[in-house]
Motif scaffolding. Structure first.
Motif, PDB file in Angstrom:
ATOM      1  N   LEU A  78       0.820  -1.254   0.054  1.00  0.00           N
ATOM      2  CA  LEU A  78      -0.141  -0.116   0.050  1.00  0.00           C
ATOM      3  C   LEU A  78       0.998   1.349   0.048  1.00  0.00           C
ATOM      4  N   LEU A  79       2.006   1.423   0.537  1.00  0.00           N
ATOM      5  CA  LEU A  79       2.763   2.275   0.753  1.00  0.00           C
ATOM      6  C   LEU A  79       3.405   2.653  -0.550  1.00  0.00           C
ATOM      7  N   VAL A  80       3.821   1.721  -1.284  1.00  0.00           N
ATOM      8  CA  VAL A  80       4.313   1.706  -2.672  1.00  0.00           C
ATOM      9  C   VAL A  80       3.357   2.154  -3.672  1.00  0.00           C
ATOM     10  N   MET A  81       2.060   1.701  -3.344  1.00  0.00           N
ATOM     11  CA  MET A  81       0.920   2.128  -4.284  1.00  0.00           C
ATOM     12  C   MET A  81       0.572   3.359  -4.108  1.00  0.00           C
ATOM     13  N   VAL A  84       4.180   6.598  -1.070  1.00  0.00           N
ATOM     14  CA  VAL A  84       4.417   7.159   0.254  1.00  0.00           C
ATOM     15  C   VAL A  84       5.942   6.982   0.212  1.00  0.00           C
ATOM     16  N   LYS A  85       6.545   8.051   0.611  1.00  0.00           N
ATOM     17  CA  LYS A  85       8.181   7.964   0.853  1.00  0.00           C
ATOM     18  C   LYS A  85       8.551   8.403   2.120  1.00  0.00           C
ATOM     19  N   PRO A 169      13.772  11.009   2.155  1.00  0.00           N
ATOM     20  CA  PRO A 169      12.590  10.169   1.834  1.00  0.00           C
ATOM     21  C   PRO A 169      12.645   9.472   0.648  1.00  0.00           C
ATOM     22  N   GLN A 170      12.573   7.879   0.651  1.00  0.00           N
ATOM     23  CA  GLN A 170      12.577   7.033  -0.497  1.00  0.00           C
ATOM     24  C   GLN A 170      11.308   5.982  -0.521  1.00  0.00           C
ATOM     25  N   LEU A 171      10.920   5.334  -1.538  1.00  0.00           N
ATOM     26  CA  LEU A 171      10.015   4.381  -1.773  1.00  0.00           C
ATOM     27  C   LEU A 171      10.735   3.352  -0.896  1.00  0.00           C
ATOM     28  N   CYS A 172       9.529   2.328  -0.085  1.00  0.00           N
ATOM     29  CA  CYS A 172      10.251   1.498   0.819  1.00  0.00           C
ATOM     30  C   CYS A 172      10.181   0.095  -0.270  1.00  0.00           C
ATOM     31  N   LYS A 173      11.101  -0.227  -0.905  1.00  0.00           N
ATOM     32  CA  LYS A 173      11.309  -1.470  -1.721  1.00  0.00           C
ATOM     33  C   LYS A 173      13.042  -1.874  -1.534  1.00  0.00           C
ATOM     34  N   THR A 174      12.980  -3.114  -2.114  1.00  0.00           N
ATOM     35  CA  THR A 174      14.045  -3.959  -1.812  1.00  0.00           C
ATOM     36  C   THR A 174      15.337  -2.979  -2.792  1.00  0.00           C
TER      37      THR A 174
END
Length: 309
Positions: A78-81, A84-85, A169-174
């Motif tokens: 949901l954060l990536v969609m 949210v950074k 702030p960054q997208l929470c992704k691997t």
């Protein structure tokens, strides 16, 4: 000039519609899964006799583990969609829990298969470590082993030096935490190793169980129950191990000219969300004792609901 302005607008509209569809697919599955988990855990908490059996203790542990896995993975989704950074320092704990619980699920199912093997082959001389009062040692060992890979992965990772882990702030992704090709190769190698070990373990335990059940031909009921247990454990483990094929599916789907975010969602929905949704349902609703309590609980809940006047 009109065409140049309409094209970005159409692309943005298509992307927004894609996000809405993805969220509408994930949220219902997630809500139903949590409801089923809550009902089953309430049964375990209300009827202590279930906690006197190693099989049910392992199953309750699997429910808690899968609930944590889906809570963190759906939150990250949901954060990536929502684009949210936030700082990487707050992202790493979520990624760590999601990865560790992801690795833990097949190990739990393999352990449950071993528990059935021990219960059938050694019914009167159960090893001390498999007794209900000692099973926590195995559970703790599984959790520690599952944490080894994310600790190594995030320890040797090399994030972008221009990014401040506490502020930027960054997208929470691997890929944001570590985009090194060597890390992707290590991750794929770990998946293959886990797949091989679990598959060999399943094959060994199931063959031994099948050989043992053939000696019990005088007890047709026990033989049938053992065969059904073996079959359903195989289905559960097969569903769970599909998640280890993510690197392969990503390579195959790339040839279909899909967008990268669509590939990631396809893998997440088919190989992470659905298997972890089906696995506890297959085991929980198949079990005769649990099914009876679940039916009583649902009936009791339906009686408490008052009709609209």
């Amino acid at each position: 000039m009109l065409n140049l302005t309409e094209q970005p607008a159409n692309a943005t509209s298509h992307k927004s519609l894609s996000v809405v569809i993805k969220v509408c697919l994930v949220i219902p599955f997630f809500c139903v899964f949590l409801c089923c988990i809550a009902v089953m855990l309430h049964i375990f908490a209300s009827h202590r006799q279930f906690l006197d059996t190693s099989r049910y203790i392992l199953f309750a542990y699997m429910l808690v583990n899968d609930a944590l896995q889906l809570l963190t993975s759906v939150l990250l989704f949901l954060l990536v969609m929502g684009q949210v950074k936030f700082a990487i320092a707050y992202c790493v704990p979520l990624m760590f829990i999601s990865t560790a619980t992801f690795q833990n699920t097949p190990l739990i199912l393999a352990t449950m298969s071993l528990e059935r093997y021990v219960a059938i082959v050694y019914p009167l001389q159960c090893p001390a470590s498999w007794r209900p009062d000692r099973i926590w040692i195995i559970i703790l060992s599984l959790w520690c082993f599952s944490c080894v890979f994310p600790i190594i992965d995030y320890s040797i990772g090399k994030p972008d030096m221009a990014v401040d882990a506490l502020v930027s702030p960054q997208l929470c992704k691997t890929e944001v935490i570590n985009s090194s090709p060597n890390q992707s190769l290590l991750r794929a190698a770990v998946y293959v190793l886990c797949f091989t070990v679990v598959a060999v373990l399943i094959l060994f335990t199931y063959v031994r169980i099948l050989l043992e059940t053939r000696k019990l031909r005088q007890d047709r009921v026990s033989v049938c129950r053992a065969m059904h247990t073996v079959l359903l454990h195989g289905v559960q483990l097969l569903l769970c191990m599909l998640a280890y094929t993510l690197p392969i599916t990503e390579t195959l789907v790339l040839h279909a000219d899909w967008q990268q975010e669509d590939i990631a969602f396809f893998n997440y929905f088919c190989f992470v969300l659905i298997p972890r949704f089906l696995s506890p349902l297959i085991y929980g609703f198949r079990d005769q004792k649990l099914r009876g309590y679940i039916g009583k609980g649902l009936l009791r809940c339906s009686k408490k609901v008052e009709p609209w006047s």
